[in-house]
Design an enzyme around this catalytic site. Structure first.
Site, PDB file in Angstrom:
ATOM      1  N   CYS A  15      19.694  -6.407 -20.993  1.00 23.30           N
ATOM      2  CA  CYS A  15      20.205  -5.777 -22.210  1.00 23.30           C
ATOM      3  C   CYS A  15      21.717  -5.664 -22.088  1.00 23.30           C
ATOM      4  CB  CYS A  15      19.583  -4.397 -22.392  1.00 23.30           C
ATOM      5  SG  CYS A  15      19.998  -3.238 -21.055  1.00 23.30           S
ATOM      6  N   GLU A 129      18.742   8.532 -14.132  1.00 24.49           N
ATOM      7  CA  GLU A 129      19.246   8.835 -15.473  1.00 24.49           C
ATOM      8  C   GLU A 129      18.968  10.290 -15.838  1.00 24.49           C
ATOM      9  OE1 GLU A 129      18.412   7.908 -20.153  1.00 24.49           O
ATOM     10  OE2 GLU A 129      17.970   6.288 -18.750  1.00 24.49           O
ATOM     11  N   SER A 230      12.095   0.158 -11.552  1.00 23.67           N
ATOM     12  CA  SER A 230      12.644   0.006 -12.904  1.00 23.67           C
ATOM     13  C   SER A 230      11.738   0.710 -13.908  1.00 23.67           C
ATOM     14  CB  SER A 230      12.770  -1.478 -13.265  1.00 23.67           C
ATOM     15  OG  SER A 230      13.013  -1.644 -14.648  1.00 23.67           O
ATOM     16  N   SER A 231      12.242   1.770 -14.512  1.00 22.30           N
ATOM     17  CA  SER A 231      11.441   2.545 -15.464  1.00 22.30           C
ATOM     18  C   SER A 231      10.993   1.689 -16.633  1.00 22.30           C
ATOM     19  CB  SER A 231      12.246   3.745 -15.966  1.00 22.30           C
ATOM     20  OG  SER A 231      11.559   4.429 -16.992  1.00 22.30           O
ATOM     21  N   SER A 274      16.456  -5.021 -16.740  1.00 23.58           N
ATOM     22  CA  SER A 274      17.329  -5.206 -15.579  1.00 23.58           C
ATOM     23  C   SER A 274      16.977  -6.454 -14.775  1.00 23.58           C
ATOM     24  CB  SER A 274      17.260  -3.968 -14.672  1.00 23.58           C
ATOM     25  OG  SER A 274      15.922  -3.592 -14.417  1.00 23.58           O
TER      26      SER A 274
END
Length: 319
Positions: A15, A129, A230-231, A274
């Site tokens: 992204c 985060e 990675s969420s 990611s």
């Protein structure tokens, strides 16, 4: 038996926030020279982190691991105000790779704090985060309190101090459906609760979740390229399974178990925000070795967003 084919989700992979974060690290190394210190993995992908290490990045978890007079980069996940203040106190040179959409959530929390509101943050405990967003709260700036809610069950036991002076924000990489359920439960319990003007779950998370559901409707196996921490990648695999399709999260092609594809006709393939395209290409090559005959790409939501680099790195590149 018909030949096995592969359907590619669209969009998939990097992204705008991930692109920007990786580019910040690369340009900092190119213009300032190695080593460059990065607080936390700049993005949650093993391949990307290993590549940046080879270029001269040193990844640390806390600033006390960064030498005086060094350059440090904050990861795309963002950091708390305490971390920023420590870097400033020590005189470290800082480049901030926080995703601008995460920064937007930080501003929301700080605004509510100044207004004295209570805030509910919907997110996963321990995720960097969430730690960074929780760390925007300062009791010195307001009289409210910040609360973390991870699932809909926790809403029933939540006890806020100011039910009539309450707002919510969310982690940017959550399941859209799960988050909406939590928000609805919160609104039922706290009708006066304020929300953000625009959804905090980022456009890329929404688009990739929509795309994996499109895959799940047409496939009997969905592979998601992404690292275990990675969420957003985990959410993609969960969504496919929730829609009744066998799904696996893999870091790269070497993790594919040939038994997964036995008897499968349509293999869906996507990647978290990611995960780089080179890993998707490797998975495609492995699937061809295992008998995949055709590859096609589904239509999806076009993405054209680009986030600007820090001014100093842009100027250094020009000069």
């Amino acid at each position: 038996m018909p030949a096995m084919d592969v359907l590619l989700a669209n969009p998939r992979g990097f992204c705008a926030g991930v692109d920007r974060a990786i580019e910040i690290v690369k340009r900092a190394i190119e213009t300032l020279g190695a080593p460059i210190y990065v607080r936390h993995e700049v993005v949650h992908n093993r391949f990307v982190v290993d590549d940046l290490k080879q270029r001269g990045a040193i990844f640390v978890e806390e600033l006390d691991e960064v030498p005086d007079d060094a350059t440090v980069i904050f990861s795309a996940h963002g950091v708390s105000q305490a971390v920023r203040q420590e870097a400033e106190r020590r005189g470290l040179r800082v480049f901030d790779a926080t995703c601008p959409l995460v920064t937007k959530v930080h501003f929301e929390v700080a605004r509510h704090c100044r207004a004295g509101r209570d805030v509910v943050l919907i997110g996963h405990a321990g995720h960097p985060e969430v730690e960074g967003t929780m760390g925007q709260w300062s009791r010195e700036r307001g009289a409210g309190t910040i609360y973390l809610v991870e699932d809909i069950e926790q809403v029933a036991t939540l006890d806020v101090r100011q039910p009539d002076n309450l707002a919510y924000t969310t982690q940017t990489t959550l399941s859209v459906d799960d988050t909406m359920g939590i928000i609805e439960a919160l609104r039922a319990r706290y009708p006066a609760m304020q929300g953000p003007r625009h959804d905090d779950i980022c456009y890329a998370t929404q688009n990739r979740q929509d795309a994996v559901r499109d895959l799940a409707r047409q496939c009997d196996l969905v592979l998601v390229v992404g690292s275990p921490n990675s969420s957003n990648s985990n959410r993609l695999s969960e969504l496919a399974r929730r829609d009744g399709v066998e799904s696996y999260l893999i870091d790269n092609a070497s993790e594919i178990d040939p038994a997964w594809i036995v008897g499968k006709q349509h293999i869906g393939l996507t990647a978290g925000a990611s995960a780089p395209q080179v890993l998707v290409d490797g998975v495609l090559a492995r699937l061809r070795e295992l008998g995949a005959a055709g590859v096609s790409e589904l239509e999806g939501e076009p993405e054209s967003m680009v986030f600007a680099l820090p001014k100093e790195l842009r100027l250094r590149l020009v000069s």
